[in-house]
Write an enzyme that holds these catalytic residues in place. Structure first.
Site, short mmCIF file in Angstrom:
data_model
loop_
_atom_site.label_atom_id
_atom_site.label_comp_id
_atom_site.label_asym_id
_atom_site.label_seq_id
_atom_site.Cartn_x
_atom_site.Cartn_y
_atom_site.Cartn_z
N SER A 240 7.69 0.14 12.20
CA SER A 240 6.97 -1.05 12.19
C SER A 240 7.14 -1.49 13.78
CB SER A 240 7.89 -2.12 11.30
OG SER A 240 6.98 -3.39 11.24
N ASP A 332 -0.99 -0.96 3.65
CA ASP A 332 -0.01 -1.56 4.31
C ASP A 332 -0.49 -3.29 4.50
OD1 ASP A 332 1.79 -2.90 6.29
OD2 ASP A 332 2.14 -1.17 7.41
N HIS A 367 4.05 -1.13 3.45
CA HIS A 367 4.60 -1.14 4.79
C HIS A 367 6.10 -0.30 4.76
CE1 HIS A 367 4.91 -2.41 8.85
NE2 HIS A 367 6.21 -3.12 8.59
#
Ligand SMILES: *[C@@H]1O[C@H](CO)[C@@H](O)[C@H](O)[C@H]1NC(C)=O
Ligand SMILES: *[C@@H]1O[C@H](CO)[C@@H](O)[C@H](O)[C@H]1NC(C)=O
Ligand SMILES: *[C@@H]1O[C@H](CO)[C@@H](O)[C@H](O)[C@H]1NC(C)=O
Length: 435
Positions: A240, A332, A367
């Site tokens: 991320s 995601d 995600h």
């Protein structure tokens, strides 16, 4: 029946293993063709109860082999050797938005595997199981050393594999949640890499400011100069927001020389010449792009969409000189990892360095792509660093696909790191076998 109950044999092999290691669950000496429920229970560090269960039918010799028999119902169905871990769900009475996360890697995750008669779906704690096994799942293999790093202004922990080394090194960066998260770094050390888990969002009281880019260069030097580390073989692994740092350092830093980089659920979109504070500033300008679904869960992927055409708003991945692995969940909802990956690919093709790129795309995957068997969290409560507020975030993904993706991505990530850091030799193979 009473007599049967006393003699049911439940075994889990290995009952003490690494987090990413498969186990075999065998139930023996039950009545042929009888119906059973196999149940997993975990009490998390924050005191919540997580449970998973599945219904099985014993074969003609009174045996259930969870690794090859199908679950006929429960928190997962079909043949899923590790379903009892990845389908763990918070007790229905728990507060919403929990995420299972082990913060203390010096103790194992403990899971109680129990077998009950019949097809049960609830009230397990009020029933007497036919058999029980306690299972330990570790992030740190025996002999892995954990060394907190606080010098030169860093907040981190180095994990070293057993033995004298020197080992190739990895800098491990998590996302915008901040905190020092050690679990993945500990597991990397269990696979033969010296791994530095680095917190980069901790704001020191003395300065009151976010870290600058030199912070990451200092981390690189600390790892490089460690006598246990092979200074010429260092990778960065970002998840991320950690991918923003990874890509920026890989492309622009004069100090950081990487053997390879891994970016999980990430993006190259950011002010290319900016600092961490500039990244947050860039986001807040576009905060109005954030949407909420009917359940009031935050979908923040549009924060970085559309992918800018302005080259100053993305890392120039065409200049990348080391192999790059992108791990992308196509569902995601938090970051536009897919759109970013497509743009990265195009930029690298244009620049002629696309031979360095490997992209793993996973459908119905969200995600939070974590080490294998970590339960899938589709949505959870999360403290937003920008506003310091708690929000319910939609991460995305569908449990079965997401769980299979985590397993596949982890295996390929380890393979990629071995290839680029160890040159395909695998001195760590013995470390990852049974504890
Ligand atoms: C029942 O399953 C066990 C374990 O998989 C196997 O060894 C045994 O042969 C099976 N029995 C029959 C009758 O299929
Ligand atoms: C259970 O299934 C696994 C996976 O197919 C197999 O390796 C193992 O030998 C089986 N165990 C028994 C006792 O049949
Ligand atoms: C951010 O907002 C500006 C102004 O609304 C817009 O021009 C730009 O495309 C947006 N950028 C992103 C990444 O959403």
């Amino acid at each position: 029946m009473e007599q049967r109950q006393c003699c049911v044999n439940v075994s889990v092999q290995p009952s003490r293993g690494l987090m990413d290691e498969k186990f075999l669950i065998l139930v023996k000496d039950v009545l042929p063709a009888s119906q059973l429920t196999v149940h997993a229970l975990h009490k998390s560090e924050d005191g919540n109860i997580w449970e998973a269960f599945a219904h099985y039918t014993a074969n003609a010799t009174g045996t259930v082999n969870v690794s090859e028999d199908p679950s006929l119902g429960g928190t997962y169905s079909g043949v899923e050797p590790m379903g009892l871990l990845w389908s763990l769900q918070p007790d229905p009475g728990s507060k919403p938005g929990l995420r299972l996360r082990k913060m203390n890697v010096q103790t194992p995750m403990e899971v109680v595997i129990s077998v009950y008669q019949g097809q049960q779906t609830e009230g397990f704690k009020d029933q007497v199981p036919l058999g029980i096994v306690l299972v330990e799942r570790w992030y740190m293999a025996p002999g892995v050393r954990r060394i907190p790093v606080t010098d030169r202004g860093l907040t981190g922990t180095i994990f070293l594999p057993p033995g004298p080394g020197p080992f190739p090194g990895i800098i491990d960066l998590w996302g915008a949640g901040g905190l020092l998260v050690e679990c993945r770094a500990a597991l990397m050390a269990s696979h033969g890499f010296a791994c530095l888990a680095l917190d980069y969002l901790n704001i020191p009281q003395e300065t009151g400011k976010m870290v600058d880019n030199e912070y990451f260069e200092t981390a690189y030097r600390v790892l490089q100069q460690d006598p246990h580390v092979l200074g010429s073989r260092i990778a960065m692994l970002g998840f991320s927001l950690g991918t923003s740092v990874t890509l920026k350092m890989a492309v622009y830093s004069k100090v950081v020389k990487l053997s390879c980089a891994v970016c999980i659920s990430g993006s190259h979109v950011q002010p290319a010449d900016g600092t961490m504070a500039d990244i947050f500033g860039y986001w807040s300008k576009n905060a109005s792009n954030i949407r909420f679904n009917k359940e009031n869960q935050m979908i923040s992927r549009d924060l970085l969409l559309p992918i800018p055409t302005d080259p100053s708003l993305k890392v120039d991945v065409g200049r990348l000189q080391c192999p790059l692995l992108l791990v992308v969940g196509e569902d995601d909802q938090n970051w536009p990892a897919y759109e970013s990956a497509m743009d990265i690919k195009e930029m690298m093709e244009r620049a002629g360095n696309n031979h360095l790129l490997t992209t793993l795309l996973y459908p119905n995957t969200g995600h939070l792509i974590e080490p294998p068997y970590t339960p899938h969290t589709r949505t959870s409560v999360f403290r937003l660093l920008v506003t310091r507020e708690m929000s319910m975030i939609l991460w995305g993904g569908e449990m079965v696909s997401h769980s299979h993706a985590q397993e596949d991505a982890w295996r390929k990530t380890l393979g990629f790191l071995r290839e680029n850091l160890y040159g395909n030799r695998n001195p760590a193979a013995t470390l990852s076998s049974h504890l």
